[in-house]
Motif scaffolding. Structure first.
Motif, PDB file in Angstrom:
ATOM      1  N   THR A 420      72.906   0.519  72.623  1.00 18.01           N
ATOM      2  CA  THR A 420      73.769   2.497  72.747  1.00 18.01           C
ATOM      3  C   THR A 420      72.165   3.355  73.104  1.00 18.01           C
ATOM      4  OG1 THR A 420      73.016   3.540  70.690  1.00 18.01           O
ATOM      5  CG2 THR A 420      75.257   2.310  71.090  1.00 18.01           C
ATOM      6  N   GLY A 421      72.260   4.717  73.753  1.00 21.37           N
ATOM      7  CA  GLY A 421      71.481   5.628  74.423  1.00 21.37           C
ATOM      8  C   GLY A 421      70.524   5.377  75.567  1.00 21.37           C
ATOM      9  N   GLY A 422      70.833   4.639  75.726  1.00 28.65           N
ATOM     10  CA  GLY A 422      69.863   4.215  77.589  1.00 28.65           C
ATOM     11  C   GLY A 422      68.636   3.588  76.681  1.00 28.65           C
ATOM     12  N   PRO A 423      67.536   3.187  77.864  1.00 31.17           N
ATOM     13  CA  PRO A 423      66.614   2.513  77.713  1.00 31.17           C
ATOM     14  C   PRO A 423      65.648   3.619  77.040  1.00 31.17           C
ATOM     15  CG  PRO A 423      66.535   3.985  80.063  1.00 31.17           C
ATOM     16  CD  PRO A 423      68.321   4.307  78.898  1.00 31.17           C
ATOM     17  N   SER A 424      66.214   4.673  76.008  1.00 31.32           N
ATOM     18  CA  SER A 424      65.444   4.551  74.703  1.00 31.32           C
ATOM     19  C   SER A 424      66.196   5.020  73.584  1.00 31.32           C
ATOM     20  CB  SER A 424      64.330   6.063  75.126  1.00 31.32           C
ATOM     21  OG  SER A 424      65.231   7.165  75.674  1.00 31.32           O
ATOM     22  N   GLY A 425      67.199   3.758  73.414  1.00 33.80           N
ATOM     23  CA  GLY A 425      67.506   4.093  72.625  1.00 33.80           C
ATOM     24  C   GLY A 425      67.620   3.020  71.913  1.00 33.80           C
ATOM     25  N   GLY A 426      68.397   2.073  71.318  1.00 36.48           N
ATOM     26  CA  GLY A 426      67.846   1.142  70.440  1.00 36.48           C
ATOM     27  C   GLY A 426      69.109  -0.062  70.409  1.00 36.48           C
ATOM     28  N   CYS A 427      69.286  -1.193  70.625  1.00 33.17           N
ATOM     29  CA  CYS A 427      69.798  -2.317  69.923  1.00 33.17           C
ATOM     30  C   CYS A 427      69.895  -2.503  68.123  1.00 33.17           C
ATOM     31  CB  CYS A 427      68.925  -3.650  70.160  1.00 33.17           C
ATOM     32  SG  CYS A 427      69.050  -3.723  71.984  1.00 33.17           S
ATOM     33  N   LEU A 428      71.390  -2.662  68.462  1.00 39.55           N
ATOM     34  CA  LEU A 428      72.317  -2.773  66.913  1.00 39.55           C
ATOM     35  C   LEU A 428      72.426  -4.201  67.037  1.00 39.55           C
ATOM     36  CD1 LEU A 428      74.023   0.949  66.745  1.00 39.55           C
ATOM     37  CD2 LEU A 428      71.404   0.291  65.643  1.00 39.55           C
ATOM     38  N   PRO A 429      72.351  -5.200  65.146  1.00 37.50           N
ATOM     39  CA  PRO A 429      73.234  -5.793  65.458  1.00 37.50           C
ATOM     40  C   PRO A 429      74.701  -6.084  65.183  1.00 37.50           C
ATOM     41  CG  PRO A 429      71.920  -5.131  63.782  1.00 37.50           C
ATOM     42  CD  PRO A 429      71.690  -4.223  64.367  1.00 37.50           C
ATOM     43  N   GLU A 430      74.880  -7.222  64.817  1.00 37.81           N
ATOM     44  CA  GLU A 430      76.700  -7.399  64.068  1.00 37.81           C
ATOM     45  C   GLU A 430      76.288  -6.777  62.690  1.00 37.81           C
ATOM     46  OE1 GLU A 430      77.919 -11.394  63.921  1.00 37.81           O
ATOM     47  OE2 GLU A 430      79.699 -10.738  64.387  1.00 37.81           O
ATOM     48  N   GLU A 431      75.604  -6.457  61.789  1.00 41.03           N
ATOM     49  CA  GLU A 431      75.980  -6.092  60.587  1.00 41.03           C
ATOM     50  C   GLU A 431      75.818  -4.518  60.477  1.00 41.03           C
ATOM     51  OE1 GLU A 431      73.368  -8.376  61.478  1.00 41.03           O
ATOM     52  OE2 GLU A 431      71.148  -7.119  60.181  1.00 41.03           O
ATOM     53  N   LYS A 432      75.549  -3.920  61.687  1.00 43.50           N
ATOM     54  CA  LYS A 432      75.335  -2.277  62.395  1.00 43.50           C
ATOM     55  C   LYS A 432      76.685  -2.141  62.688  1.00 43.50           C
ATOM     56  CE  LYS A 432      71.894  -1.160  59.965  1.00 43.50           C
ATOM     57  NZ  LYS A 432      72.079   0.060  58.935  1.00 43.50           N
ATOM     58  N   LEU A 433      77.872  -3.353  62.921  1.00 46.92           N
ATOM     59  CA  LEU A 433      78.952  -2.676  63.941  1.00 46.92           C
ATOM     60  C   LEU A 433      80.030  -2.076  62.742  1.00 46.92           C
ATOM     61  CD1 LEU A 433      80.120  -6.110  65.347  1.00 46.92           C
ATOM     62  CD2 LEU A 433      79.746  -3.961  66.657  1.00 46.92           C
ATOM     63  N   ASP A 434      79.829  -2.142  61.654  1.00 45.91           N
ATOM     64  CA  ASP A 434      80.657  -1.061  60.799  1.00 45.91           C
ATOM     65  C   ASP A 434      80.569   0.579  60.654  1.00 45.91           C
ATOM     66  OD1 ASP A 434      82.913  -2.427  60.447  1.00 45.91           O
ATOM     67  OD2 ASP A 434      81.465  -3.562  59.312  1.00 45.91           O
ATOM     68  N   LEU A 435      79.158   0.639  61.583  1.00 46.62           N
ATOM     69  CA  LEU A 435      78.350   2.058  61.911  1.00 46.62           C
ATOM     70  C   LEU A 435      79.553   3.213  62.585  1.00 46.62           C
ATOM     71  CD1 LEU A 435      75.873   2.893  61.120  1.00 46.62           C
ATOM     72  CD2 LEU A 435      75.084   2.345  63.881  1.00 46.62           C
ATOM     73  N   ARG A 436      79.800   3.627  61.861  1.00 41.33           N
ATOM     74  CA  ARG A 436      80.767   5.212  63.245  1.00 41.33           C
ATOM     75  C   ARG A 436      79.629   6.069  63.913  1.00 41.33           C
ATOM     76  NH1 ARG A 436      82.791   9.832  59.656  1.00 41.33           N
ATOM     77  NH2 ARG A 436      80.536  10.621  59.740  1.00 41.33           N
ATOM     78  N   VAL A 437      80.523   5.671  65.272  1.00 44.82           N
ATOM     79  CA  VAL A 437      78.963   6.201  66.905  1.00 44.82           C
ATOM     80  C   VAL A 437      79.754   8.008  66.299  1.00 44.82           C
ATOM     81  CG1 VAL A 437      79.313   4.500  68.065  1.00 44.82           C
ATOM     82  CG2 VAL A 437      81.140   6.465  68.291  1.00 44.82           C
ATOM     83  N   ASP A 438      78.215   8.649  65.769  1.00 46.41           N
ATOM     84  CA  ASP A 438      77.897   9.492  65.415  1.00 46.41           C
ATOM     85  C   ASP A 438      76.544  10.536  65.609  1.00 46.41           C
ATOM     86  OD1 ASP A 438      77.020  12.366  63.099  1.00 46.41           O
ATOM     87  OD2 ASP A 438      78.838  12.425  63.555  1.00 46.41           O
TER      88      ASP A 438
END
Lengths: 621, 176
Positions: A420-438
């Motif tokens: 998320t967040g374009g080139p200066s964003g980060g890669c989130l793994p499967e265990e973060k899938l329940d994260l709420r986008v905020d």
């Protein structure tokens, strides 16, 4: 049928015309909406629209059916896409040859053309109505809804949907302070990336002395894999203009500028037309609707520089200079365009403003989280089944976006990460899938909201390679002003590049982490400060993949060329020799048994042989 | 893309009248007219406005949209956005590069082809994407890209009529 463009001198005249437009966009009125966005056009929507028009002229001389070429309808994966009203039937992958049947059915109102409908992959059943397709059903399309109905080149379509009603309301009796109060109550936050409270920006600017102030719309959408702003500008440009007008009223500005990316020629053309129409009707210019409020908008085209998405850089670029960021404070609200107080917001932020005024802050805020009101548009792309434009309330879990809306991973592969967040964003793994986008939750997990790009990666994507890709991008796009960003990103690229080539060591990982933190802490602008995110987030969640590269000299996804090789499976090879013919490196030869062999020392891993092989005999190892 | 170029003086007058001293918009006008930024025009612009050449050069090299070199008659742009990258844009570039024997940013010696990359064209659903003379090609593979470019090259070698110019330069039709 539309009344001639005549300048409105008072709100009553607008109301009168709006009354005459009633029913124009009614869902029961027979019409076809053909997506005219870049994606669908690339897949032949232009030819399709021409064919439909031709058939309509022949079969419907009375003009019972209406054709609208709209902005992005959202479900890019199925392009070219057509919606048929009444019924909101969703047709996918439509060809010019289908025009005849589509028009006939629509005229007879005999229901949908079954063969063009979407098939639900889980049940295998056809779904007729767009709103029932899982991709759309799980969304909350508040901003994007207009794209289904409005012809972006026709201001009367916007008026028919209640367009410029928010402006009327504001001019008709809201003080600038009350407008600000609504934005505050709505918890509207900047959709460009940083998530700054919009009302606070406006308040800072409003309270500055001086009569000359500016409103700038940041339409320099530079993140690769993100086209939310383009879709709004191409699909419903007047919403953005109306938002800018209200901002101008609230802060006391008379001039607005849209800084638009040059890579979006269609958006430039559509916005230009929208500005002209708004001016002709008296929504822009002197004494707007007899209120005494004056405001006009001009368009400045960018020239291609990622850093110009940063507000201070953008202001310099809009002034026609080299777009380098500068130290803040002073903030643009204090000293911005030409040294004057300036409010600078993103396209999507402005598009939300009329919505808040019309619905009221409380109703608007019903969607979203405690800190962020409303919805957010994301570009869901990558290795996901349903690529497209997605709008959900803040706080929606990532899993819902990727799996319920996105339909999971292409080809039944395993999910690896969502970026998320374009080139200066980060890669989130499967265990973060329940994260709420905020804003806060994503930042807490080491990524950023950014402008809304969401790129899904599967098991065949190497995160180390992706990190190298982002660093390479950021190296090119660093303006070079700060030493730590200019040199730091370059060194990080060298280290990660070394790892992908099998030359990395475990000490490199520690060095990389240290360097990343230095770049983060010592760069001046938002881009430099986030440039380390790809490195830090992948080291945090995918360290094992880095370790496989440095310890075992192995690329688990088999992407890094130095760390895998192609091999011909003897059991599958038919001996046809296509692979050898296509190989430009001359690495493939016929073995003694008539089967083919690849010389790993000569092979450059271009992969052309895999494509050429008819029996899927070439594999990576 | 570039129609009949106007005389240098005419361009400059138009640029300066329309834009005052905004270097970016002036350069956009010049590039629209010539297809690139010819040095003599930049120098004339500098003399006329008093803007130092170093500032003009600084601006011209800062932004990606400007080119100091003339481009090829056929322009190839490969999208290297994130989605295109993970779906194999690198292999496309390599295939086209090898076929034409030029690197991204270069022009073939006969000025027939130029190869460029762009950070994102926003049609990620059809990644990887390549644009050739304004026409978009989506869902490509290295082999398909090579085939498309090879076909245009053969046509060019056979002296086929200036097929695409004017008509599709800037249109967004395509194949996916």
């Amino acid at each position: 049928m539309a009344p001639a463009l005549k300048r409105f001198a008072a709100p009553e005249e607008v109301m009168k015309v709006r009354q005459s437009l009633e029913g124009r966009l009614d869902g029961n009125r027979p019409r076809l909406a053909i997506c005219g966005d870049t994606g669908c056009t690339v897949c032949g929507a232009d030819g399709l629209a021409a064919a439909v028009k031709e058939v309509m002229e022949r079969k419907d001389p009375a003009g019972r059916l209406e054709l609208k070429v709209t902005g992005c309808l959202g479900f890019c994966e199925q392009a070219p896409v057509v919606l048929v009203f009444p019924g909101a039937y969703f047709y996918r992958k439509v060809k010019a040859a289908d025009a005849e049947e589509i028009v006939e059915k629509a005229l007879l109102q005999e229901g949908p053309v079954a063969r063009l409908l979407y098939t639900d992959p889980s049940s295998g059943k056809k779904i007729a109505c767009a709103g029932e397709i899982p991709f759309y059903r799980h969304q909350e399309r508040v901003l994007l809804d207009a794209n289904w109905h409005v012809n972006p080149l026709d201001i009367y379509d916007y008026l028919a949907r209640g367009g410029y009603a928010a402006l009327l309301k504001v001019l008709g009796g809201m003080s600038p302070g009350e407008v600000l109060g609504e934005m505050k109550e709505a918890r509207l936050r900047g959709r460009g990336g940083a998530g700054f409270y919009t009302w606070l920006k406006w308040e800072l600017c409003r309270t500055r002395a001086g009569s000359k102030k500016y409103v700038i719309c940041n339409a320099d959408e530079g993140d690769p894999g993100a086209f939310m702003d383009r879709s709004l500008l191409e699909g419903n440009p007047h919403a953005v203009l109306e938002g800018m007008l209200i901002a101008g009223y609230a802060i006391g500005a008379v001039e607005g500028i849209v800084y638009l990316r040059t890579e979006y020629p269609t958006a430039v053309a559509k916005l230009d037309q929208a500005v002209r129409q708004a001016r002709e009707l008296g929504f822009l210019g002197e004494d707007i609707l007899g209120s005494g409020f004056a405001f006009d908008i001009s368009i400045v085209r960018g020239a291609g520089a990622f850093v110009c998405g940063e507000e201070t850089a953008l202001i310099r670029a809009a002034e026609g200079k080299v777009g380098e960021p500068r130290q803040k404070p002073p903030f643009p609200a204090e000293s911005g365009y030409r040294g004057r107080p300036t409010v600078i917001n993103n396209v999507e932020t402005f598009a939300n403003v009329p919505l808040i005024v019309n619905r009221g802050a409380v109703a608007y805020r019903a969607a979203g989280t405690e800190n962020s009101g409303g919805t957010k548009i994301f570009c869901l792309v990558g290795k996901v089944n349903n690529s497209g434009l997605v709008e959900v309330p803040f706080g929606t879990p990532l899993r819902k976006i990727v799996f319920d809306i996105g339909g999971g991973i292409k080809g039944g592969k395993r999910f690896k990460a969502v970026q998320t967040g374009g080139p200066s964003g980060g890669c989130l793994p499967e265990e973060k899938l329940d994260l709420r986008v905020d804003f806060e939750d994503l930042a807490g997990a080491g990524s950023i909201m950014g402008s809304g790009g969401m790129i899904v990666m599967d098991e065949d994507t190497c995160v180390v390679d992706v990190t190298r890709y982002f660093l390479n991008f950021l190296k090119d796009e660093s303006c070079g002003k700060c030493f730590s960003c200019r040199v730091g990103v370059d060194r990080m690229l060298e280290i990660v590049g070394g790892i992908t080539e099998g030359a990395g060591s475990e000490e490199d990982l520690a060095l990389l982490e240290e360097l990343a933190l230095v770049v983060k802490d010592t760069s001046m602008c938002g881009l430099g400060q986030t440039a380390a995110n790809p490195v830090l987030s992948t080291l945090r969640y995918f360290r094992s993949e880095y370790l496989a590269h440095v310890r075992e000299k192995r690329c688990p996804a088999k992407v890094c060329r130095a760390l895998f090789r192609y091999r011909v499976d003897e059991d599958l090879c038919s001996g046809c020799g296509f692979c050898a013919r296509e190989c430009s490196a001359g690495a493939i030869g016929e073995g003694p048994d008539g089967l083919y062999l690849i010389d790993p020392a000569v092979c450059n891993r271009c992969g052309v042989c895999v494509e050429a092989c008819a029996s899927d005999a070439i594999t990576k190892e | 893309m570039c129609k009949r170029p106007l005389e240098v003086e005419d361009v400059l007058t138009r640029v300066i009248v329309a834009n005052g001293a905004s270097v970016v918009t002036a350069l956009q006008e010049i590039q629209n007219n010539y297809g690139y930024l010819p040095e003599e025009v930049l120098r004339a612009f500098s003399r006329k406005t008093g803007i130092p050449m170093v500032d003009i050069f600084n601006t011209a090299t800062f932004y990606n949209a400007f080119s100091l070199e003339p481009r090829g008659r056929h322009q190839i742009t490969v999208c290297v956005g994130t989605t295109c990258h993970i779906r194999g844009a690198g292999m496309l570039i390599e295939a086209v590069s090898r076929l034409l024997e030029i690197q991204p940013g270069e022009v073939t010696p006969d000025r027939e082809f130029s190869l460029e990359t762009v950070n994102c064209l926003g049609c990620c659903a059809f990644a990887p994407v390549m644009v050739l003379d304004g026409k978009y090609y989506g869902n490509l593979t290295a082999g398909k890209a090579r085939e498309i470019v090879g076909r245009i090259r053969e046509e060019a070698a056979e002296g086929a009529p200036e097929a695409d110019e004017g008509e599709s330069g800037g249109s967004r039709e395509g194949v996916c």
